[in-house]
Motif scaffolding. Structure first.
Motif, mmCIF file in Angstrom:
data_model
loop_
_atom_site.group_PDB
_atom_site.id
_atom_site.type_symbol
_atom_site.label_atom_id
_atom_site.label_comp_id
_atom_site.label_asym_id
_atom_site.label_seq_id
_atom_site.Cartn_x
_atom_site.Cartn_y
_atom_site.Cartn_z
ATOM 1 N N VAL A 88 -4.393 -1.790 -2.061
ATOM 2 C CA VAL A 88 -3.743 -0.566 -2.535
ATOM 3 C C VAL A 88 -2.475 -0.303 -1.730
ATOM 4 C CG1 VAL A 88 -4.040 1.900 -2.955
ATOM 5 C CG2 VAL A 88 -5.999 0.354 -3.194
ATOM 6 N N ALA A 89 -2.567 -0.472 -0.408
ATOM 7 C CA ALA A 89 -1.405 -0.237 0.446
ATOM 8 C C ALA A 89 -0.271 -1.204 0.116
ATOM 9 C CB ALA A 89 -1.811 -0.376 1.911
ATOM 10 N N ALA A 90 -0.617 -2.463 -0.136
ATOM 11 C CA ALA A 90 0.416 -3.443 -0.481
ATOM 12 C C ALA A 90 1.079 -3.094 -1.809
ATOM 13 C CB ALA A 90 -0.197 -4.839 -0.539
ATOM 14 N N THR A 146 -6.167 -0.134 -10.483
ATOM 15 C CA THR A 146 -6.294 -1.454 -9.881
ATOM 16 C C THR A 146 -4.984 -2.148 -9.580
ATOM 17 O OG1 THR A 146 -6.410 -2.480 -12.072
ATOM 18 C CG2 THR A 146 -8.485 -1.818 -11.059
ATOM 19 N N GLY A 147 -3.879 -1.728 -10.128
ATOM 20 C CA GLY A 147 -2.671 -2.491 -9.869
ATOM 21 C C GLY A 147 -1.400 -1.690 -9.983
ATOM 22 N N SER A 148 -0.948 -1.406 -11.195
ATOM 23 C CA SER A 148 0.342 -0.764 -11.394
ATOM 24 C C SER A 148 0.221 0.755 -11.378
ATOM 25 C CB SER A 148 0.927 -1.223 -12.737
ATOM 26 O OG SER A 148 0.084 -0.834 -13.803
ATOM 27 N N LYS A 149 1.363 1.401 -11.187
ATOM 28 C CA LYS A 149 1.478 2.863 -11.228
ATOM 29 C C LYS A 149 0.550 3.550 -10.234
ATOM 30 C CE LYS A 149 2.948 2.945 -16.057
ATOM 31 N NZ LYS A 149 2.702 3.495 -17.408
ATOM 32 N N ARG A 150 0.461 2.992 -9.056
ATOM 33 C CA ARG A 150 -0.391 3.618 -8.037
ATOM 34 C C ARG A 150 0.236 4.913 -7.525
ATOM 35 N NH1 ARG A 150 -4.744 0.616 -6.530
ATOM 36 N NH2 ARG A 150 -4.663 -1.657 -6.736
ATOM 37 N N ILE A 151 1.560 4.955 -7.457
ATOM 38 C CA ILE A 151 2.224 6.175 -6.983
ATOM 39 C C ILE A 151 1.994 7.312 -7.967
ATOM 40 C CG2 ILE A 151 4.445 7.215 -6.408
ATOM 41 C CD1 ILE A 151 5.399 4.522 -5.431
ATOM 42 N N MET A 171 -4.984 7.803 4.484
ATOM 43 C CA MET A 171 -5.685 7.737 3.206
ATOM 44 C C MET A 171 -6.236 6.340 2.897
ATOM 45 S SD MET A 171 -2.621 7.962 0.391
ATOM 46 C CE MET A 171 -3.853 8.222 -0.879
ATOM 47 N N PHE A 172 -5.882 5.343 3.713
ATOM 48 C CA PHE A 172 -6.371 3.985 3.475
ATOM 49 C C PHE A 172 -7.454 3.568 4.463
ATOM 50 C CE2 PHE A 172 -1.834 3.282 1.906
ATOM 51 C CZ PHE A 172 -2.181 3.592 0.598
ATOM 52 N N LYS A 173 -7.816 4.449 5.382
ATOM 53 C CA LYS A 173 -8.809 4.096 6.395
ATOM 54 C C LYS A 173 -10.202 3.986 5.782
ATOM 55 C CE LYS A 173 -6.628 6.071 10.525
ATOM 56 N NZ LYS A 173 -6.759 7.086 11.602
ATOM 57 N N GLY A 174 -11.050 3.200 6.455
ATOM 58 C CA GLY A 174 -12.462 3.173 6.102
ATOM 59 C C GLY A 174 -12.880 2.132 5.093
ATOM 60 N N ASN A 175 -11.939 1.456 4.450
ATOM 61 C CA ASN A 175 -12.293 0.456 3.450
ATOM 62 C C ASN A 175 -11.279 -0.675 3.514
ATOM 63 O OD1 ASN A 175 -13.143 -1.056 1.295
ATOM 64 N ND2 ASN A 175 -12.933 0.564 -0.234
ATOM 65 N N SER A 176 -11.754 -1.875 3.821
ATOM 66 C CA SER A 176 -10.836 -3.010 3.955
ATOM 67 C C SER A 176 -10.153 -3.363 2.643
ATOM 68 C CB SER A 176 -11.594 -4.231 4.485
ATOM 69 O OG SER A 176 -12.626 -4.610 3.588
ATOM 70 N N GLN A 177 -10.774 -3.003 1.518
ATOM 71 C CA GLN A 177 -10.155 -3.295 0.224
ATOM 72 C C GLN A 177 -8.914 -2.445 -0.025
ATOM 73 O OE1 GLN A 177 -11.063 -5.797 -1.746
ATOM 74 N NE2 GLN A 177 -12.705 -6.333 -0.316
ATOM 75 N N ASN A 178 -8.743 -1.396 0.763
ATOM 76 C CA ASN A 178 -7.561 -0.553 0.600
ATOM 77 C C ASN A 178 -6.276 -1.264 1.007
ATOM 78 O OD1 ASN A 178 -8.823 1.693 -0.459
ATOM 79 N ND2 ASN A 178 -9.210 2.625 1.543
ATOM 80 N N SER A 194 -0.416 7.640 -10.059
ATOM 81 C CA SER A 194 -1.827 8.030 -10.138
ATOM 82 C C SER A 194 -2.340 8.672 -8.852
ATOM 83 C CB SER A 194 -2.680 6.803 -10.480
ATOM 84 O OG SER A 194 -2.533 5.805 -9.485
ATOM 85 N N GLY A 195 -1.458 8.850 -7.854
ATOM 86 C CA GLY A 195 -1.846 9.539 -6.632
ATOM 87 C C GLY A 195 -2.626 8.702 -5.643
ATOM 88 N N GLN A 196 -2.551 7.384 -5.752
ATOM 89 C CA GLN A 196 -3.279 6.519 -4.825
ATOM 90 C C GLN A 196 -2.484 6.205 -3.560
ATOM 91 O OE1 GLN A 196 -5.439 3.167 -6.827
ATOM 92 N NE2 GLN A 196 -4.354 3.883 -8.640
ATOM 93 N N CYS A 197 -1.223 6.642 -3.513
ATOM 94 C CA CYS A 197 -0.353 6.347 -2.380
ATOM 95 C C CYS A 197 -0.073 7.629 -1.590
ATOM 96 C CB CYS A 197 0.962 5.742 -2.869
ATOM 97 S SG CYS A 197 0.752 4.241 -3.862
ATOM 98 N N PRO A 198 0.378 7.506 -0.354
ATOM 99 C CA PRO A 198 0.741 8.692 0.427
ATOM 100 C C PRO A 198 1.845 9.488 -0.267
ATOM 101 C CG PRO A 198 0.580 6.758 1.839
ATOM 102 C CD PRO A 198 0.483 6.261 0.437
#
Length: 348
Positions: free
Chosen positions: A71-73, A30-35, A61-68, A37-41
Motif C-alpha cells: 500500500v505504501a509503495a 488493492t492497487g489503483s486510486k489508493r489516495i 497508518m501503515f504500522k502493524g501489518n507487513s502487507q502494508n 480511497s483514503g488508504q494513504c496519509p
C-alpha cells in the motif's frame, strides 16, 4: 404489460454497472486510486515522493501489518510526479548494473588467484562464491611470482606469518558479514523489492546463493580434470606401447602428462577465465552463473522507488561486499601456502 424483451437490456445494463462498480471498488482497495480511497496519509504528496531511508512502518497508518508495504509503495507512486517517476526508472537501470559491474565485470584481471595445490572442494566452492577463481600452478615458486607480480599488497601478504593470515581471515570475515548486514539494513529501510515486498532479504540471499553456481562450477571442473587426466593416461600408454618417446610427468599434476602450452595459449586461457566466471568450463557451469547474474539484475532492479541518496549507499555497500569478499577469498587461499619468508622469489 412490459414485454420480456424490453426488460432484458435494462437488466443487463444494471448487472454490468454493478460489476464495473465492484471492480472499481476492488481496484481502490488493492492497487489503483489508493489516495482517493483514503488508504494513504493525508499529506502523501508532500511526504512520500521523496522519502529516502523511510520505510513503510515509519508511517503511522501503515504500522502493524507487513502487507502494508504494498500500500505504501502504491501511495508513493501515485503521489509522485512524472519527473520523479522518470528518476526512479533511471536509478533502477543503474541498480540493475550493480551485480554485474561491482561483483564481476569490474575486476577482470583481479579474479584469478594462483594456488600451488588444488584446494579442498568446500574451500574452492567458498572461494568461487566470493568471486575468485583459483588457478593451480603446481609450484610454490611460480605461485609466489604470479601472486606478487605488479602488486605490493600481495607481496606484503606473502610475508605474513600464518597467525597473521588467520587473523586477516577473521577480520575479512567480520567485514563481509557486516557488509551483508548492511545490505539487509538497506533493503529494510528502502521501499523493498517488487518481487516480494514483505520479505526484505532478497539482495543478501542473492549473495549467499552464489554457493549454488560455485558448487556446480567446482563439481564440473573436477569432472573435466578427471576426464582430461584419463585421456592423457590413455595417450601415454599407447605411446609407450608403440615405443614412442615417453613424455615427462609433471609432479604438480599427480603423474598425469599435461601438454606444454605456449605462452600465448596460457595468456589466452587466462583472459578467458578472467572475462566471465566459468567461461572455460562446461555449459552447465556457464548456464548456472548466467542465471545467477540475471537473477541479481532482476532483484536489484526490482527495488522500488530508490532515491539518489539511497543509490549512493547501495553502490557503496556493493563495493564493500566485493572488496571484503575478494580479500577473504585471497586470504583463504593464502592460508594453505607457505608464507612468511621475506624477500623470497622477488628477484626472479
Amino acid at each position: 404489460m412490459v414485454s420480456r424483451s424490453a426488460v432484458r437490456p435494462w437488466a443487463t445494463a444494471f448487472i454490468l454497472a454493478s460489476f464495473l462498480a465492484s471492480l472499481a471498488h476492488a481496484a481502490g482497495e488493492t492497487g489503483s486510486k489508493r489516495i482517493e480511497s483514503g488508504q494513504c496519509p493525508p499529506d502523501v504528496e508532500a511526504i512520500m515522493p521523496y522519502s529516502p531511508f523511510k520505510p513503510y512502518f515509519k508511517f503511522p497508518m501503515f504500522k502493524g501489518n507487513s502487507q502494508n508495504c504494498w500500500v505504501a509503495a502504491d501511495c508513493l507512486m501515485e503521489a509522485s510526479g512524472e519527473s520523479r517517476k522518470q528518476q526512479f526508472g533511471a536509478v533502477a537501470l543503474v541498480m540493475g548494473l550493480i551485480p554485474l559491474t561491482l561483483k564481476d565485470i569490474a575486476w577482470p584481471e583481479r579474479r584469478i588467484i594462483h594456488v600451488t595445490k588444488r584446494l579442498h572442494w568446500a574451500v574452492q566452492v567458498f572461494v568461487l562464491a566470493l568471486g575468485l577463481v583459483p588457478l593451480e600452478t603446481g609450484s610454490r615458486q611460480i605461485t609466489l611470482q604470479k601472486s606478487i607480480e605488479g602488486s605490493w599488497v600481495a607481496r606484503a601478504c606473502w610475508e605474513m606469518r600464518r597467525a597473521s593470515v588467520v587473523l586477516a581471515i577473521t577480520i575479512c570475515s567480520i567485514l563481509t558479514v557486516a557488509s551483508y548486514a548492511g545490505m539487509v539494513f538497506m533493503e529494510i529501510y528502502s521501499k523493498r523489492s517488487a518481487l516480494g515486498c514483505p520479505f526484505p532479504f532478497f539482495v543478501a540471499v542473492w549473495y549467499v546463493v552464489a554457493l549454488v553456481p560455485a558448487s556446480i562450477h567446482s563439481t564440473f571442473a573436477a569432472l573435466r580434470r578427471s576426464r582430461y587426466g584419463k585421456k592423457l593416461h590413455g595417450e601415454n600408454n599407447r605411446s609407450e606401447s608403440e615405443g614412442a618417446e615417453t613424455r615427462k610427468y609433471g609432479a604438480a599434476n599427480g603423474g598425469v602428462v599435461l601438454p606444454q602450452d605456449s605462452e600465448e595459449d596460457n595468456e589466452r586461457k587466462k583472459k578467458i577465465v578472467s572475462a566471465v566466471q566459468g567461461a572455460d568450463e562446461d555449459w552447465p557451469v556457464q548456464l548456472s552463473w548466467g542465471v545467477y547474474y540475471i537473477a541479481g539484475t532482476l532483484i536489484f532492479t526490482s527495488i522500488m522507488a530508490v532515491t539518489v541518496a539511497e543509490l549512493v549507499c547501495w553502490v557503496g555497500l556493493g563495493f564493500a561486499i566485493t572488496a571484503s569478499s575478494k580479500l577473504l577469498g585471497f586470504f583463504l587461499c593464502l592460508v594453505f601456502e607457505q608464507t612468511g619468508v621475506k624477500g623470497e622469489g622477488y628477484a626472479e
